[in-house]
Structures are given as C-alpha cells and as structure tokens.
Design a protein around this motif. Structure first.
Motif, PDB file in Angstrom:
ATOM      1  N   LEU A 166       0.821  -1.204   0.000  1.00 48.70           N
ATOM      2  CA  LEU A 166       0.000   0.000   0.000  1.00 48.70           C
ATOM      3  C   LEU A 166       0.864   1.266   0.000  1.00 48.70           C
ATOM      4  N   ARG A 169       1.995   1.961  -3.490  1.00 49.59           N
ATOM      5  CA  ARG A 169       0.956   2.455  -4.383  1.00 49.59           C
ATOM      6  C   ARG A 169       0.382   3.802  -3.953  1.00 49.59           C
ATOM      7  N   SER A 170       0.596   4.192  -2.712  1.00 50.34           N
ATOM      8  CA  SER A 170      -0.071   5.370  -2.175  1.00 50.34           C
ATOM      9  C   SER A 170       0.680   6.650  -2.494  1.00 50.34           C
ATOM     10  N   ASP A 171      -0.012   7.766  -2.326  1.00 52.24           N
ATOM     11  CA  ASP A 171       0.585   9.089  -2.501  1.00 52.24           C
ATOM     12  C   ASP A 171       1.599   9.354  -1.392  1.00 52.24           C
ATOM     13  N   PHE A 174       0.349  10.794   2.000  1.00 48.66           N
ATOM     14  CA  PHE A 174      -0.316   9.864   2.900  1.00 48.66           C
ATOM     15  C   PHE A 174       0.653   8.826   3.457  1.00 48.66           C
ATOM     16  N   THR A 230      -3.170   4.672   4.452  1.00 49.25           N
ATOM     17  CA  THR A 230      -2.832   4.578   3.031  1.00 49.25           C
ATOM     18  C   THR A 230      -4.061   4.205   2.201  1.00 49.25           C
ATOM     19  N   GLY A 233      -5.837   7.328   1.737  1.00 49.41           N
ATOM     20  CA  GLY A 233      -5.192   8.112   0.693  1.00 49.41           C
ATOM     21  C   GLY A 233      -5.564   7.643  -0.698  1.00 49.41           C
ATOM     22  N   LEU A 234      -5.634   6.335  -0.902  1.00 49.43           N
ATOM     23  CA  LEU A 234      -6.033   5.807  -2.207  1.00 49.43           C
ATOM     24  C   LEU A 234      -7.469   6.194  -2.541  1.00 49.43           C
TER      25      LEU A 234
END
Length: 246
Positions: A166, A169-171, A174, A230, A233-234
């Motif tokens: 995660l 893949r997350s920003d 976040f 996370t 965030g997604l």
C-alpha cells in the motif's frame, strides 16, 4: 502502609519520567532564547507557563494510566479470555480498540496537524477515523489470535507485506502521515490498557504462556494505521481523479 508506599513509588517514578522528558526541552528553549530567538519577555513567560501546565497534565495522565488502566485492563482481559462466543470477542475488540485510540492524545494532535499542514485538503477528522478504525480491526484480530492460539507471525507478516504494498501504491503525502500515525497510535493508552487486556486474556486461557500469546498486540496496533491511512489516501486520490475528469 504497603499500598501507600506503592502509590508513592508510582508518583515518584512518573514525576521523574515527566521531568526527564520536559526539562531537556525547556533547557533547549532557554538556550535558543538567549542566543538566537530573543522573543519578548511576555511571550517567553507564556511558553514557560504553558510548558508547566502541559507537564502537570502529562504527569496526572500518566499517573492515572499506571494506577488505574493497568489493573482495570487486565481484569477486563481476563473476562474476555473466558468468553466462548467469538462474535462477542469481535464486538468487544472493535469497541475497545476504537475508543482507546479515539482517546489517545497523540492521535488527535496528529490529526489536527495534518489538517493544518494540508490547509484542510486532508481533513483531520478523516485521518482520526481511519486510525481508530484500523486499530479497532487489528485489536480484534489480536484478541482472536490469543483466544485461538494463532502464532503472531500469521498476522504480522501478511500485515506488513500489505502495508509495504500500500505504501508503494499510495501518494507520498499519505505515506508520511501513515508512518507517523503508526507511531502515535502506540501511545500510553495502547501500551497500558490494550496491552494489559491482552496479557489478562492470555492469562485466563488454559495452556497459554502470557509472554508468547499476550505480548505482540502493540506490533499489530503499529501496522494498523499504515494500512488504514494509506487506504484512505487511495480513496481520496481516486475521488480527486473522478472530480478532475470532465
């Protein structure tokens, strides 16, 4: 007399711990004030008074936690360990995990700082709910692990693998929030009340070693906010993409 001695010992230990934490910070502020900051006298006095009040509040909070929450949590944990219906354990774990995290001062401070730093684009209340829900879920899994004797690696290893995926893949915003949330979620309440719950539950189970089965809950709590924040965030990122599309 012995009880009074025990209470006085805890008072002295708590006062010493608070002094060790606060005095170096106060000394550092005074050094910066003398050589660099040179703030107005009134502002310095306000800062010192606020630091004193915070120290007193921290002392009372930690003292209450050590005297009240530890035996209280162990007693509730022993009651949980004797419950046979798994859905009761799930309900109790979700409730206690949520409200304990909700009352954790450091979690609320982090949520407020996120709201301020992002200028409201990342609402602090969403971060607060995400951390509380994540901890509630993982505390419940921790209780089920104790009751059913599940090895902690069966939960911990998949949890951290999921957290790493995660994070990847997350920003980045976040990711930073999630890592900090992991630290603040394992604060005084989690390390006293919830850990005492786990130890009490394991001690109530037959043929279980409290060291093996009771400890480890804080590690599960630490991974919970990384996953939940996370995921938040997604979800927020996906919502923003939909709003940007014509």
């Amino acid at each position: 007399m012995e009880l009074n001695g025990t209470v006085l010992d805890r008072v002295a230990e708590t006062a010493f711990s608070v002094a060790v934490a606060v005095v170096p910070l106060a000394a550092l502020f005074i050094l910066f004030q003398v050589f660099m900051l040179r703030l107005p006298r009134r502002e310095v006095m306000d800062i010192l008074r606020g630091s004193l009040l915070a120290s007193v509040g921290l002392f009372l909070f930690l003292l209450g936690v050590s005297i009240g929450f530890l035996p209280f949590g162990r007693a509730i944990g022993q009651a949980i360990g004797s419950v046979e219906d798994w859905w009761w354990i799930v309900a109790i774990g979700l409730f206690l995990g949520f409200v304990t995290t909700w009352g954790e001062p450091a979690v609320r401070i982090l949520a407020d700082q996120v709201d301020q730093a992002s200028q409201g684009t990342i609402p602090g209340i969403l971060v607060l709910y995400a951390v509380c829900i994540g901890v509630a879920v993982w505390v419940t899994m921790g209780f089920l692990r104790i009751v059913h004797g599940i090895p902690i690696l069966y939960l911990l290893l998949p949890g951290y693998v999921l957290a790493v995926l995660l994070i990847w893949r997350s920003d980045s915003d976040f990711v930073a929030i999630a890592i900090d949330a992991s630290g603040v979620a394992t604060g005084p309440l989690a390390n006293t009340f919830l850990l005492a719950l786990a130890l009490g539950a394991s001690s109530a189970m037959e043929n279980q070693d409290p060291v093996t089965h009771g400890l480890g809950l804080v590690a599960l709590i630490a991974v919970a906010p990384i996953i939940s924040v996370t995921v938040l965030g997604l979800l927020i990122g996906r919502k923003r993409l939909k709003e940007q599309k014509p």
